[in-house]
Design a protein around this motif. Structure first.
Motif, short mmCIF file in Angstrom:
data_model
loop_
_atom_site.label_atom_id
_atom_site.label_comp_id
_atom_site.label_asym_id
_atom_site.label_seq_id
_atom_site.Cartn_x
_atom_site.Cartn_y
_atom_site.Cartn_z
N GLU A 163 26.67 28.18 78.68
CA GLU A 163 25.53 28.40 79.57
C GLU A 163 24.71 29.58 79.04
OE1 GLU A 163 26.54 28.70 83.68
OE2 GLU A 163 27.66 26.81 83.71
N VAL A 164 23.42 29.34 78.81
CA VAL A 164 22.56 30.37 78.22
C VAL A 164 22.35 31.53 79.18
CG1 VAL A 164 20.27 30.84 77.26
CG2 VAL A 164 21.38 28.64 76.81
N LEU A 165 22.05 31.21 80.42
CA LEU A 165 21.80 32.26 81.42
C LEU A 165 23.06 32.51 82.26
CD1 LEU A 165 18.26 31.14 82.65
CD2 LEU A 165 18.81 32.96 81.02
N PRO A 166 23.21 33.74 82.74
CA PRO A 166 24.38 34.03 83.59
C PRO A 166 24.28 33.31 84.92
CG PRO A 166 22.87 35.89 83.59
CD PRO A 166 22.35 34.93 82.56
N ARG A 167 25.41 33.07 85.50
CA ARG A 167 25.45 32.41 86.81
C ARG A 167 25.51 33.49 87.89
NH1 ARG A 167 29.41 27.34 87.82
NH2 ARG A 167 28.27 26.72 85.92
N LYS A 168 24.64 33.34 88.89
CA LYS A 168 24.60 34.29 90.01
C LYS A 168 25.41 33.71 91.17
CE LYS A 168 21.59 37.45 88.44
NZ LYS A 168 21.91 38.90 88.34
N LEU A 169 26.48 34.40 91.51
CA LEU A 169 27.27 33.97 92.66
C LEU A 169 26.78 34.67 93.91
CD1 LEU A 169 30.91 33.91 91.23
CD2 LEU A 169 29.13 32.18 91.10
N ASP A 170 27.06 34.08 95.04
CA ASP A 170 26.67 34.65 96.33
C ASP A 170 27.25 36.05 96.46
OD1 ASP A 170 26.13 35.33 98.93
OD2 ASP A 170 27.20 33.64 99.84
N PRO A 171 26.39 37.09 96.58
CA PRO A 171 26.91 38.46 96.64
C PRO A 171 27.80 38.73 97.85
CG PRO A 171 24.56 38.42 97.17
CD PRO A 171 24.91 37.05 96.65
N LYS A 172 27.68 37.91 98.89
CA LYS A 172 28.52 38.08 100.07
C LYS A 172 29.67 37.09 100.12
CE LYS A 172 24.74 39.92 102.92
NZ LYS A 172 23.97 39.77 104.17
N GLY A 173 29.76 36.24 99.10
CA GLY A 173 30.77 35.19 99.12
C GLY A 173 32.13 35.66 98.67
N MET A 174 33.15 34.87 99.01
CA MET A 174 34.52 35.21 98.64
C MET A 174 34.73 35.17 97.14
SD MET A 174 37.02 33.34 101.37
CE MET A 174 37.08 33.84 103.10
N ALA A 175 34.07 34.24 96.44
CA ALA A 175 34.31 34.05 95.01
C ALA A 175 33.98 35.32 94.23
CB ALA A 175 33.50 32.87 94.50
N LEU A 176 32.77 35.85 94.42
CA LEU A 176 32.37 37.04 93.67
C LEU A 176 33.23 38.24 94.06
CD1 LEU A 176 30.55 38.40 91.65
CD2 LEU A 176 28.88 38.80 93.47
N HIS A 177 33.53 38.38 95.32
CA HIS A 177 34.37 39.51 95.75
C HIS A 177 35.77 39.41 95.13
CE1 HIS A 177 31.78 41.63 98.56
NE2 HIS A 177 31.37 40.46 99.02
N TYR A 178 36.25 38.20 95.00
CA TYR A 178 37.57 38.00 94.37
C TYR A 178 37.52 38.39 92.89
CZ TYR A 178 42.02 35.63 93.33
OH TYR A 178 43.31 35.34 92.95
N LEU A 179 36.47 37.95 92.19
CA LEU A 179 36.31 38.32 90.79
C LEU A 179 36.21 39.84 90.63
CD1 LEU A 179 33.75 35.65 89.46
CD2 LEU A 179 36.22 35.74 89.06
N GLN A 180 35.46 40.47 91.51
CA GLN A 180 35.31 41.93 91.44
C GLN A 180 36.64 42.64 91.69
OE1 GLN A 180 32.27 42.12 94.44
NE2 GLN A 180 30.62 42.44 92.95
N GLU A 181 37.41 42.11 92.64
CA GLU A 181 38.72 42.70 92.93
C GLU A 181 39.61 42.65 91.69
OE1 GLU A 181 42.62 41.82 95.81
OE2 GLU A 181 40.90 40.44 95.80
N ILE A 182 39.63 41.51 91.01
CA ILE A 182 40.47 41.36 89.81
C ILE A 182 39.95 42.26 88.69
CG2 ILE A 182 41.26 39.72 88.07
CD1 ILE A 182 40.93 37.50 90.22
N ARG A 183 38.64 42.23 88.45
CA ARG A 183 38.05 43.05 87.39
C ARG A 183 38.30 44.54 87.61
NH1 ARG A 183 32.58 43.94 87.18
NH2 ARG A 183 32.85 44.65 89.35
N ASP A 184 38.13 45.01 88.85
CA ASP A 184 38.34 46.42 89.17
C ASP A 184 39.80 46.83 88.96
OD1 ASP A 184 35.67 46.54 89.79
OD2 ASP A 184 35.96 46.52 91.97
N GLU A 185 40.71 45.92 89.27
CA GLU A 185 42.13 46.22 89.06
C GLU A 185 42.45 46.32 87.57
OE1 GLU A 185 46.31 46.72 90.05
OE2 GLU A 185 44.34 47.34 90.79
N ALA A 186 41.86 45.44 86.75
CA ALA A 186 42.05 45.52 85.31
C ALA A 186 41.48 46.82 84.76
CB ALA A 186 41.40 44.32 84.63
N HIS A 187 40.33 47.22 85.26
CA HIS A 187 39.69 48.46 84.83
C HIS A 187 40.55 49.67 85.21
CE1 HIS A 187 36.44 50.97 83.47
NE2 HIS A 187 36.33 51.55 84.65
#
Length: 532
Positions: free
Chosen positions: A476-500
């Protein structure tokens, strides 16, 4: 620290627990997700709130149908548990009631608690301002006295036309009681019936050309109509109830009990256990073995008559079992079901939301996320965290020292640790993840994808860029924008922040070891020099 993304955007109460399992704070919210999240997002809390947040080990929520129910539940929970961080209002035992006394000329006032037959009570009210305004309006509409003792002469209220002055015989007892009965109808919430009666009375006065009385009744009709639009009264009920609901997922039973006392939700209890035949009846027997059953059980399906007899024996009188299909009791069951979903199935819900948002063929039950950390090119390290079924699986966390990369090269570093991780899993014939997340953008994603292709693996892989929270997918050429209030993006952020977090912790550890080693070497050199 806490995953607030899965909390419901609904009214209700939240409870904060400390490490010992003690409730340290109870709060209410119009929007549970927004309110609870604010504790962990704001940086400018006062000292007491900072201390509270630092003590939180677990969060529990109870969803209510309305914000009013949340107020009442909060009050009951605070009185029951007396949490450390809640305000202790020792003189406010309950929300106040409106009281109509049973005297020859009843008066209207405010009561902190209900008595036994001396008066008629309406409430409780969650808003003192609203309660006081309602009393003021009812007095004005129906000209009911508020004085504790009948004076011997008319007071200022009579001259202001807000009291009918029974003290000086300005109204008969029969007429006064009629006005009190109308006030009671309004306070019971029966404004429709009251308006119908008043309109008939006004028509009668007009037909008899008693226009002054007709005008007075018309004014009452207008006031009642306006008041009925803003009236919020909850009438207490006499029956104590337990509302019990359950759901079954992956052969596990998730069950919740709501305790309702005199029409007020007092709290909830949660249970989970392996699914087996007749589990529900067995649960009821064990649950009520050490507690007295309520007068009524509200259940989602019928149970054996013998069980109802057992419960009645435990209580000492009949326990009624109700299986509602419609009405208020069915709404209570639905509310239990809603709370079950948020309490037990939120991890399943966010996993499914992530699958839908990314268009994955399979549910990402096992997710692994990679991050790189360094300080100006030194102590370059990598981290990998694993989430399983929506929660961290810390026994499968891994740390990497970068071995083949010189200087600062995040792309090459990501490529190295991804290849090392999955080359080892393949050689050891171990489980592969359902989804791989890379902390970074298109460059990091491309580097990880190349390593996976070298290993002939087709595991879905994405990258999450920090600044804009863009999600990059291969092809995919352009990034995908997930719903900023949705569970999916919050879940990704939770995992990414834990890895960081895990990567930074390892980086600091290595730098500390390096600093200690350097200090030790310098000390040895100084010691030799002094010895010479």
């Amino acid at each position: 620290m806490f995953d607030t993304a899965t909390l419901p955007s609904a009214p209700g109460c939240y409870q904060f627990f400390d490490k010992g399992g003690t409730i340290i704070y109870v709060g209410k919210a119009k929007n549970l997700k927004k309110r609870v999240s604010s504790y962990f997002q704001k940086k400018d809390h006062d000292r007491k709130t900072q201390s509270l947040v630092a003590s939180i080990a677990r969060i529990s929520v109870v969803v209510t149908n309305t914000e009013t129910e949340a107020f009442l539940l909060e009050n009951n929970l605070i009185k029951k548990h007396q949490p450390k961080y809640n305000i202790d209002l020792k003189d406010a035992k309950r929300y106040a009631y409106i009281e109509l006394t049973r005297e020859p000329f009843p008066r209207i006032g405010i009561a902190r608690r209900t008595g036994a037959g001396e008066s008629v009570y309406f409430g409780p009210f969650v808003s003192a301002a609203e309660r006081d305004e309602l009393v003021r309006i009812v007095r004005k509409i129906f000209l009911i006295r508020s004085c504790r003792r009948l004076p011997k002469r008319a007071c200022l209220r009579h001259h202001l036309n807000t009291c009918s002055a029974p003290c000086v015989g300005a109204i008969t007892q029969e007429e006064y009681q009629r006005q009190v009965d109308r006030a009671a109808e309004l306070l019971k919430g029966k404004s429709t019936e009251l308006l119908h009666m008043l309109r008939e009375e006004m028509a009668g006065y007009s037909a008899r050309e008693e226009y002054e009385k007709a005008l007075s009744v018309r004014n009452q009709i207008g006031a009642v109509t306006r008041l009925s639009e803003r009236q919020h009264v909850e009438r207490p009920k006499e029956t104590d109830q337990d509302v019990i609901g359950y759901t079954i997922s992956d052969d596990t039973v998730y069950l919740m009990v709501f305790s309702v006392e005199k029409g007020l939700l007092m709290g909830k209890q949660e249970y989970s256990f392996d699914n087996r035949e007749d589990f529900f009846e067995e649960f009821l027997v064990q649950y009520y073995a050490d507690r007295v059953p309520p007068s009524e059980l509200i259940l989602s399906h019928e149970v054996d008559e013998a069980l109802a007899g057992y419960l009645s024996e435990r209580k000492g009188k009949a326990v009624h079992i109700t299986v509602p299909k419609i009405g208020e009791k069915k709404k209570l069951l639905d509310l239990v079901q809603k709370n079950l979903e948020y309490a037990f199935l939120k991890n399943e819900m966010k996993t499914k939301d992530l699958q839908a948002s990314l268009g994955l063929a399979d549910s990402p039950e096992v997710i692994e996320c990679f991050d790189i950390s360094h300080l100006s090119g030194t102590a370059m390290v990598g981290s990998m965290v694993q989430f399983r079924n929506g929660v961290p699986d810390k026994k499968n966390y891994r740390r990497f020292q970068i071995k083949t990369v010189e200087g600062i090269d995040d792309f090459a570093s990501i490529a190295e640790i991804v290849k090392r991780r999955y080359d080892r899993l393949i050689r050891e014939d171990r489980e592969l993840p359902d989804l791989i997340i890379i902390d970074g953008g298109k460059g990091q994603l491309s580097a990880a994808g190349e390593s996976l292709r070298d290993l002939d693996l087709t595991i879905p892989v994405i990258a999450l860029a920090k600044q804009e929270e863009d999600v990059y997918l291969p092809g995919e050429v352009l990034p995908r924008k997930l719903d900023p209030k949705g569970m999916a993006l919050h879940y990704l952020q939770e995992i990414r922040d834990e890895a960081h977090r895990f990567a930074i912790t390892y980086n600091r550890l290595l730098r500390k070891k390096t600093a200690v080693g350097s200090s030790g070497s310098s000390g040895s050199k100084r010691k030799k020099k002094n010895g010479a």
